[in-house]
Design a protein around this motif. Structure first.
Motif, PDB file in Angstrom:
ATOM      1  N   GLU A 137     -37.350 -19.500  17.481  1.00 56.09           N
ATOM      2  CA  GLU A 137     -35.959 -19.141  17.785  1.00 56.09           C
ATOM      3  C   GLU A 137     -35.115 -19.541  16.583  1.00 56.09           C
ATOM      4  O   GLU A 137     -34.668 -20.681  16.472  1.00 56.09           O
ATOM      5  N   LEU A 138     -34.938 -18.616  15.652  1.00 61.18           N
ATOM      6  CA  LEU A 138     -34.230 -18.929  14.411  1.00 61.18           C
ATOM      7  C   LEU A 138     -32.753 -18.562  14.527  1.00 61.18           C
ATOM      8  O   LEU A 138     -32.402 -17.582  15.198  1.00 61.18           O
ATOM      9  N   THR A 139     -31.898 -19.329  13.873  1.00 63.83           N
ATOM     10  CA  THR A 139     -30.477 -18.992  13.821  1.00 63.83           C
ATOM     11  C   THR A 139     -30.303 -17.822  12.849  1.00 63.83           C
ATOM     12  O   THR A 139     -31.212 -17.506  12.069  1.00 63.83           O
ATOM     13  N   GLU A 140     -29.099 -17.228  12.851  1.00 64.02           N
ATOM     14  CA  GLU A 140     -28.836 -16.114  11.918  1.00 64.02           C
ATOM     15  C   GLU A 140     -29.025 -16.584  10.469  1.00 64.02           C
ATOM     16  O   GLU A 140     -29.578 -15.876   9.643  1.00 64.02           O
ATOM     17  N   ARG A 141     -28.580 -17.801  10.196  1.00 64.99           N
ATOM     18  CA  ARG A 141     -28.723 -18.341   8.836  1.00 64.99           C
ATOM     19  C   ARG A 141     -30.199 -18.496   8.454  1.00 64.99           C
ATOM     20  O   ARG A 141     -30.624 -18.124   7.368  1.00 64.99           O
ATOM     21  N   GLU A 142     -30.996 -19.040   9.379  1.00 63.35           N
ATOM     22  CA  GLU A 142     -32.432 -19.211   9.102  1.00 63.35           C
ATOM     23  C   GLU A 142     -33.110 -17.850   8.896  1.00 63.35           C
ATOM     24  O   GLU A 142     -33.970 -17.694   8.033  1.00 63.35           O
ATOM     25  N   LEU A 143     -32.690 -16.868   9.710  1.00 63.67           N
ATOM     26  CA  LEU A 143     -33.267 -15.519   9.562  1.00 63.67           C
ATOM     27  C   LEU A 143     -32.893 -14.914   8.221  1.00 63.67           C
ATOM     28  O   LEU A 143     -33.692 -14.240   7.574  1.00 63.67           O
ATOM     29  N   SER A 144     -31.643 -15.160   7.810  1.00 60.87           N
ATOM     30  CA  SER A 144     -31.167 -14.605   6.546  1.00 60.87           C
ATOM     31  C   SER A 144     -31.965 -15.199   5.379  1.00 60.87           C
ATOM     32  O   SER A 144     -32.381 -14.488   4.460  1.00 60.87           O
ATOM     33  N   ILE A 145     -32.199 -16.506   5.441  1.00 60.78           N
ATOM     34  CA  ILE A 145     -32.983 -17.181   4.386  1.00 60.78           C
ATOM     35  C   ILE A 145     -34.408 -16.638   4.357  1.00 60.78           C
ATOM     36  O   ILE A 145     -34.959 -16.352   3.292  1.00 60.78           O
ATOM     37  N   LEU A 146     -34.967 -16.440   5.534  1.00 65.63           N
ATOM     38  CA  LEU A 146     -36.334 -15.895   5.613  1.00 65.63           C
ATOM     39  C   LEU A 146     -36.369 -14.467   5.063  1.00 65.63           C
ATOM     40  O   LEU A 146     -37.204 -14.133   4.208  1.00 65.63           O
ATOM     41  N   ALA A 147     -35.452 -13.621   5.526  1.00 62.00           N
ATOM     42  CA  ALA A 147     -35.435 -12.212   5.107  1.00 62.00           C
ATOM     43  C   ALA A 147     -35.246 -12.099   3.596  1.00 62.00           C
ATOM     44  O   ALA A 147     -35.854 -11.241   2.946  1.00 62.00           O
ATOM     45  N   ARG A 148     -34.412 -12.963   3.031  1.00 63.84           N
ATOM     46  CA  ARG A 148     -34.148 -12.935   1.582  1.00 63.84           C
ATOM     47  C   ARG A 148     -35.424 -13.051   0.762  1.00 63.84           C
ATOM     48  O   ARG A 148     -35.559 -12.441  -0.301  1.00 63.84           O
ATOM     49  N   GLN A 149     -36.378 -13.834   1.275  1.00 62.43           N
ATOM     50  CA  GLN A 149     -37.613 -14.046   0.521  1.00 62.43           C
ATOM     51  C   GLN A 149     -38.518 -12.817   0.532  1.00 62.43           C
ATOM     52  O   GLN A 149     -39.385 -12.668  -0.327  1.00 62.43           O
ATOM     53  N   GLY A 150     -38.298 -11.913   1.496  1.00 61.51           N
ATOM     54  CA  GLY A 150     -39.060 -10.657   1.526  1.00 61.51           C
ATOM     55  C   GLY A 150     -38.445  -9.632   0.595  1.00 61.51           C
ATOM     56  O   GLY A 150     -39.119  -8.988  -0.212  1.00 61.51           O
ATOM     57  N   ALA A 154     -32.245  -7.821   2.077  1.00 61.42           N
ATOM     58  CA  ALA A 154     -32.549  -7.933   3.509  1.00 61.42           C
ATOM     59  C   ALA A 154     -31.789  -9.095   4.148  1.00 61.42           C
ATOM     60  O   ALA A 154     -31.509  -9.067   5.345  1.00 61.42           O
ATOM     61  N   CYS A 155     -31.423 -10.105   3.338  1.00 62.20           N
ATOM     62  CA  CYS A 155     -30.724 -11.260   3.925  1.00 62.20           C
ATOM     63  C   CYS A 155     -29.367 -10.847   4.490  1.00 62.20           C
ATOM     64  O   CYS A 155     -28.843 -11.503   5.373  1.00 62.20           O
ATOM     65  N   ARG A 156     -28.816  -9.721   3.963  1.00 67.72           N
ATOM     66  CA  ARG A 156     -27.509  -9.274   4.466  1.00 67.72           C
ATOM     67  C   ARG A 156     -27.657  -8.480   5.766  1.00 67.72           C
ATOM     68  O   ARG A 156     -26.712  -8.361   6.535  1.00 67.72           O
ATOM     69  N   CYS A 157     -28.854  -7.881   5.964  1.00 66.60           N
ATOM     70  CA  CYS A 157     -29.022  -6.950   7.093  1.00 66.60           C
ATOM     71  C   CYS A 157     -29.390  -7.628   8.403  1.00 66.60           C
ATOM     72  O   CYS A 157     -29.623  -6.954   9.401  1.00 66.60           O
ATOM     73  N   VAL A 158     -29.440  -8.962   8.417  1.00 65.88           N
ATOM     74  CA  VAL A 158     -29.566  -9.645   9.714  1.00 65.88           C
ATOM     75  C   VAL A 158     -28.163  -9.863  10.295  1.00 65.88           C
ATOM     76  O   VAL A 158     -28.017 -10.341  11.411  1.00 65.88           O
ATOM     77  N   CYS A 159     -27.122  -9.537   9.520  1.00 69.23           N
ATOM     78  CA  CYS A 159     -25.728  -9.758   9.938  1.00 69.23           C
ATOM     79  C   CYS A 159     -25.070  -8.421  10.316  1.00 69.23           C
ATOM     80  O   CYS A 159     -25.617  -7.360  10.059  1.00 69.23           O
ATOM     81  N   ALA A 160     -23.855  -8.518  10.877  1.00 66.16           N
ATOM     82  CA  ALA A 160     -23.139  -7.317  11.324  1.00 66.16           C
ATOM     83  C   ALA A 160     -21.947  -7.028  10.425  1.00 66.16           C
ATOM     84  O   ALA A 160     -21.379  -7.931   9.809  1.00 66.16           O
ATOM     85  N   GLY A 161     -21.574  -5.752  10.378  1.00 62.72           N
ATOM     86  CA  GLY A 161     -20.294  -5.352   9.781  1.00 62.72           C
ATOM     87  C   GLY A 161     -20.254  -5.477   8.268  1.00 62.72           C
ATOM     88  O   GLY A 161     -21.093  -4.939   7.551  1.00 62.72           O
ATOM     89  N   PHE A 162     -19.245  -6.196   7.784  1.00 66.32           N
ATOM     90  CA  PHE A 162     -19.048  -6.422   6.347  1.00 66.32           C
ATOM     91  C   PHE A 162     -19.640  -7.800   6.033  1.00 66.32           C
ATOM     92  O   PHE A 162     -19.316  -8.788   6.726  1.00 66.32           O
ATOM     93  N   VAL A 163     -20.495  -7.843   5.022  1.00 69.11           N
ATOM     94  CA  VAL A 163     -21.350  -9.022   4.860  1.00 69.11           C
ATOM     95  C   VAL A 163     -21.284  -9.551   3.431  1.00 69.11           C
ATOM     96  O   VAL A 163     -21.299  -8.774   2.470  1.00 69.11           O
ATOM     97  N   GLU A 164     -21.234 -10.877   3.303  1.00 65.58           N
ATOM     98  CA  GLU A 164     -21.297 -11.489   1.966  1.00 65.58           C
ATOM     99  C   GLU A 164     -22.561 -12.336   1.854  1.00 65.58           C
ATOM    100  O   GLU A 164     -22.873 -13.133   2.738  1.00 65.58           O
ATOM    101  N   GLU A 172     -31.890 -23.039   0.584  1.00 64.32           N
ATOM    102  CA  GLU A 172     -31.168 -23.353   1.820  1.00 64.32           C
ATOM    103  C   GLU A 172     -29.717 -22.880   1.817  1.00 64.32           C
ATOM    104  O   GLU A 172     -29.109 -22.722   2.870  1.00 64.32           O
ATOM    105  N   ASN A 173     -29.127 -22.705   0.619  1.00 63.51           N
ATOM    106  CA  ASN A 173     -27.728 -22.259   0.623  1.00 63.51           C
ATOM    107  C   ASN A 173     -27.549 -20.848   0.060  1.00 63.51           C
ATOM    108  O   ASN A 173     -26.438 -20.439  -0.264  1.00 63.51           O
ATOM    109  N   SER A 174     -28.646 -20.110  -0.026  1.00 63.64           N
ATOM    110  CA  SER A 174     -28.543 -18.708  -0.454  1.00 63.64           C
ATOM    111  C   SER A 174     -28.833 -17.813   0.744  1.00 63.64           C
ATOM    112  O   SER A 174     -29.990 -17.483   1.029  1.00 63.64           O
ATOM    113  N   TYR A 175     -27.770 -17.481   1.479  1.00 62.84           N
ATOM    114  CA  TYR A 175     -27.930 -16.675   2.697  1.00 62.84           C
ATOM    115  C   TYR A 175     -26.657 -15.867   2.914  1.00 62.84           C
ATOM    116  O   TYR A 175     -25.655 -16.063   2.199  1.00 62.84           O
TER     117      TYR A 175
END
Ligand code: PMV
Length: 340
Positions: A137-150, A154-164, A172-175
């Motif tokens: 059960e990962l938080t959005e931040r944890e998912l973003s960090i995981l997706a970024r490594q793929g 992809a780290c932006r696409c776990v979020c909604a709308g307009f994303v930074e 740990e702080n690149s998400y």
């Protein structure tokens, strides 16, 4: 052996949306961790989507990955490396004590490998589906960090709308974070397909070339300010300023590509025809701008009230094969219908 011996294993299906960057991620400061050279800002696109089903199965002896009905060795290996990251996370959390392999089926509703960022939605979907399938059960931040490594974007696409995507200096702080909901602006992205050729440059290879452009250093000096200015325009709902900055950024990005060594020319005659049309429409008073990623297909940005006019004009160009109109997407969705 069936999964009934491992009750924490689930079959999970997720739908995610690719994004289009208004400020691009180009170049990396850490290749292994996929830490970007700079922060970036994007819009997640509602009309385009990737659907992915993942199931871990004790009877498998290797990961089985099918994307768009194809089993392609390079993609299988990259997806399998990513699945291994998820397995390691599950081991760290005490949910797994052996490697269990997965069956993955993924489909896009838009042309793949044509510069429409299928890897952004693809790795976001794989991260969410695989982690849930293992009971994480990962938080959005944890998912973003995981997706970024793929795949970075992809780290932006776990979020909604307009994303930074925040410009961190470690894993740990690149998400990414959502900075505004989809309804902030009645934005329309007219995704213009001028060719379904497979793009000639993978973004991974492209990131490695970025520093070979003599203009990359200048880009890095200015990009922080550009990001702040574009974000201000967005939050002020100033579409004219936002579009102007996004188009200038796309041209700067392609200038870096053109002046890389070796030079990378991705624009097709159809891409340039659309760029000219956008300039003509703007001169005639319609608020419309373009942006482009690492391909020849081009994104035309306007407001909902001008969508029909812009679409009609685009469809009159002989080079245009298809126009997909998209609004701004919410976050990833869990689906009850699976792909296998
Ligand atoms: O995430 P990657 O490695 O596919 O790189 C994405 C690069 C661009 O699409 C050109 C820019 C971006 O920020 O999405």
């Amino acid at each position: 052996m069936t999964n009934s011996t491992a009750p924490y294993l689930h079959k999970v299906t997720v739908r995610t949306h690719p994004d289009i960057a208004l400020i691009k991620y180009w170049g990396k400061k850490n290749k292994a961790l996929r830490l970007p050279a700079n922060g970036s800002l994007s819009v997640v696109l509602e009309a385009l989507h990737t659907t992915t089903t993942v199931e871990f199965d004790l009877s498998l002896t290797a990961d089985q990955v099918q994307i768009g009905g194809q089993v392609e060795a390079g993609e299988v290996s990259r997806a399998s490396q990513h699945l291994q990251r998820v397995r390691e996370l599950a081991k760290d959390k005490g949910l797994l004590n052996q490697d269990i392999f997965a069956r993955v089926v993924s489909q896009n509703n838009f042309p793949t490998s044509t510069g429409l960022s299928s890897s952004s939605s693809g790795f976001a979907a794989l991260s969410i589906a695989a982690s849930r399938a293992l009971g994480l059960e990962l938080t959005e931040r944890e998912l973003s960090i995981l997706a970024r490594q793929g795949s970075g974007s992809a780290c932006r696409c776990v979020c909604a709308g307009f994303v930074e995507w925040l410009d961190g200096n470690n894993s740990e702080n690149s998400y990414a974070v959502s900075i505004a909901p989809p309804d902030l602006l009645p934005l329309r992205d007219l995704v213009v397909i001028v060719s379904e050729d497979k793009k000639q440059l993978s973004s991974s290879a492209g990131h490695d070339l970025a520093e070979s452009s003599p203009f990359f250093v200048t880009r890095q000096e200015r990009i922080g300010h550009k990001l702040v200015t574009l974000k201000q325009a967005l939050l002020a709902r100033d579409f004219g300023r936002l579009g102007e900055l996004a188009e200038a950024e796309a041209l700067e990005f392609h200038s870096i590509l053109l002046t890389s060594q070796p030079s990378v020319l991705l624009l097709y005659p159809g891409t340039v025809a659309v760029m000219h049309l956008v300039h003509r429409l703007r001169k005639a008073g319609t608020p419309v701008f373009f942006t482009i990623n690492t391909g020849f297909n081009i994104h035309v940005l306007t407001l909902a009230e001008h969508e029909q006019h812009v679409r009609q004009q685009l469809e009159q160009l002989s080079e245009v094969q298809q126009v997909i109109v998209s609004g701004v997407a919410g976050g990833p969705e869990m689906l009850n219908e699976h792909l296998f």
